[in-house]
Design a protein around this motif. Structure first.
Motif, PDB file in Angstrom:
ATOM      1  N   PHE A  35       2.445 -22.575   4.523  1.00 56.91           N
ATOM      2  CA  PHE A  35       3.544 -22.558   3.555  1.00 56.91           C
ATOM      3  C   PHE A  35       3.203 -23.405   2.322  1.00 56.91           C
ATOM      4  O   PHE A  35       3.490 -22.996   1.181  1.00 56.91           O
ATOM      5  CB  PHE A  35       4.836 -23.069   4.197  1.00 56.91           C
TER       6      PHE A  35
ATOM      7  N   TYR B 176       1.288 -14.577   3.650  1.00 60.69           N
ATOM      8  CA  TYR B 176       1.439 -15.985   4.002  1.00 60.69           C
ATOM      9  C   TYR B 176       2.796 -16.239   4.669  1.00 60.69           C
ATOM     10  O   TYR B 176       2.901 -17.067   5.590  1.00 60.69           O
ATOM     11  CB  TYR B 176       1.304 -16.862   2.757  1.00 60.69           C
ATOM     12  N   TYR B 177       3.824 -15.557   4.207  1.00 59.39           N
ATOM     13  CA  TYR B 177       5.168 -15.746   4.778  1.00 59.39           C
ATOM     14  C   TYR B 177       5.181 -15.381   6.265  1.00 59.39           C
ATOM     15  O   TYR B 177       5.664 -16.156   7.102  1.00 59.39           O
ATOM     16  CB  TYR B 177       6.164 -14.893   3.994  1.00 59.39           C
TER      17      TYR B 177
ATOM     18  N   MET C 244      10.604 -19.445   2.489  1.00 58.98           N
ATOM     19  CA  MET C 244       9.494 -20.295   2.915  1.00 58.98           C
ATOM     20  C   MET C 244       9.808 -21.767   2.731  1.00 58.98           C
ATOM     21  O   MET C 244       9.361 -22.605   3.527  1.00 58.98           O
ATOM     22  CB  MET C 244       8.219 -19.903   2.169  1.00 58.98           C
ATOM     23  N   TYR C 245      10.571 -22.121   1.686  1.00 60.57           N
ATOM     24  CA  TYR C 245      10.986 -23.513   1.539  1.00 60.57           C
ATOM     25  C   TYR C 245      11.871 -23.929   2.718  1.00 60.57           C
ATOM     26  O   TYR C 245      11.763 -25.059   3.229  1.00 60.57           O
ATOM     27  CB  TYR C 245      11.731 -23.713   0.228  1.00 60.57           C
TER      28      TYR C 245
ATOM     29  N   LEU D  69       9.622 -24.299   5.740  1.00 59.45           N
ATOM     30  CA  LEU D  69       8.847 -25.527   5.601  1.00 59.45           C
ATOM     31  C   LEU D  69       9.711 -26.743   5.920  1.00 59.45           C
ATOM     32  O   LEU D  69       9.249 -27.696   6.566  1.00 59.45           O
ATOM     33  CB  LEU D  69       8.284 -25.636   4.186  1.00 59.45           C
TER      34      LEU D  69
ATOM     35  N   THR E 250      10.208 -16.877  -1.464  1.00 54.22           N
ATOM     36  CA  THR E 250       9.903 -18.270  -1.806  1.00 54.22           C
ATOM     37  C   THR E 250      10.968 -19.203  -1.251  1.00 54.22           C
ATOM     38  O   THR E 250      10.669 -20.235  -0.643  1.00 54.22           O
ATOM     39  CB  THR E 250       9.786 -18.441  -3.323  1.00 54.22           C
TER      40      THR E 250
ATOM     41  N   GLY F 269       2.861 -17.761   8.336  1.00 57.40           N
ATOM     42  CA  GLY F 269       3.493 -19.071   8.507  1.00 57.40           C
ATOM     43  C   GLY F 269       4.632 -19.030   9.510  1.00 57.40           C
ATOM     44  O   GLY F 269       4.781 -19.944  10.332  1.00 57.40           O
TER      45      GLY F 269
END
Length: 257
Positions: free
Chosen positions: A50, A30-31, A81-82, A85, A78, A34
């Protein structure tokens, strides 16, 4: 970046499959997907990707409390990704899951997003530098001139950073324009141009740029992540008339678009 999505186009991210049985594999997938969406300017798909995986991490965070090499990597991804995002939300605001939204507010990302909303290019650079993956050059370094180019290994990163910052520069006027457009239903083009300290012709061009930037290809169905339909995800929709700028706010029912 299309190559990353192309490699994964036959993997259905929204369905349980073999790779999803390993949390580290699922999160890493996913990382990268995204990030690829973000660099392709498909911000709606990047935000969806994300948000989905961050909700999953929130619900299963007890699994990642043990200190080991794999969980350390998951925790780092994590945070990355924040940050990604937060960048996407500044460039393409939209509603997201309340769990993820509250996490963004609780972390220091709220201040970062505020600075990026004020077109702080240094903050964009710092967030991108921290959150982006490692880049490799497809060609070997010039060993005969290694002493004259000691930072050759950084060139792939610098190239991707330049592509990203060029996009940020193009969107600098959009955030200010969006704030004005939300305040009015209709108003003369001349008045709006005066607010922006621009000529009427320049403002009309900037408005068309705004509409273009808010029109993204969005995945709707199918296994290929490269497929999709064009959608305008802007919270304001402008239509140019003769000497007028008409702004239509989308209808909201029950607090959702």
């Amino acid at each position: 970046m299309r190559a990353i999505s192309g490699v994964l186009e036959n993997i259905e991210l929204n369905k349980k499959s073999m790779y999803s049985r390993v949390p580290a594999c699922q999160i890493t997938t996913y990382y990268y997907v995204g990030f690829a969406y973000m660099m392709m300017r498909r911000y709606a798909d990047a935000i969806r990707t994300f948000s989905n995986i961050l909700v999953y991490i929130q619900r299963t965070k007890a699994m990642f409390q043990t200190r080991n090499y794999q969980n350390d990597q998951i925790n780092k991804q994590t945070e990355q990704m924040y940050n990604l995002l937060a960048i996407c939300m500044v460039l393409h605001p939209q509603r997201i899951d309340e769990v993820v939204q509250s996490s963004l507010r609780e972390k220091t990302l709220a201040e970062k997003m505020a600075r990026m909303s004020r077109n702080d290019t240094q903050e964009f650079t710092q967030c991108f530098t921290f959150a982006c993956p490692k880049f490799l050059s497809p060609v070997p370094p010039p060993f005969e001139t290694a002493t004259s180019t000691p930072n050759f290994h950084k060139e792939p990163f610098q190239q991707q950073l330049k592509v990203f910052m060029d996009e940020v520069q193009q969107q600098q006027q959009i955030s200010v324009m969006r704030s004005y457009l939300k305040l009015y239903t209709t108003m003369p083009m001349e008045k709006m141009a005066a607010f922006q300290e621009m000529t009427e012709d320049d403002f009309r061009n900037a408005l068309l740029c705004f509409k273009h930037k808010m029109r993204n290809m969005v995945w709707t169905k199918g296994t290929s992540g490269l497929q999709g339909d064009f959608h305008s995800d802007s919270e304001v929709r402008g239509l140019c008339g003769v000497g007028w700028q008409e702004v239509r706010m989308p209808c909201r029912r029950g607090g959702s678009r």
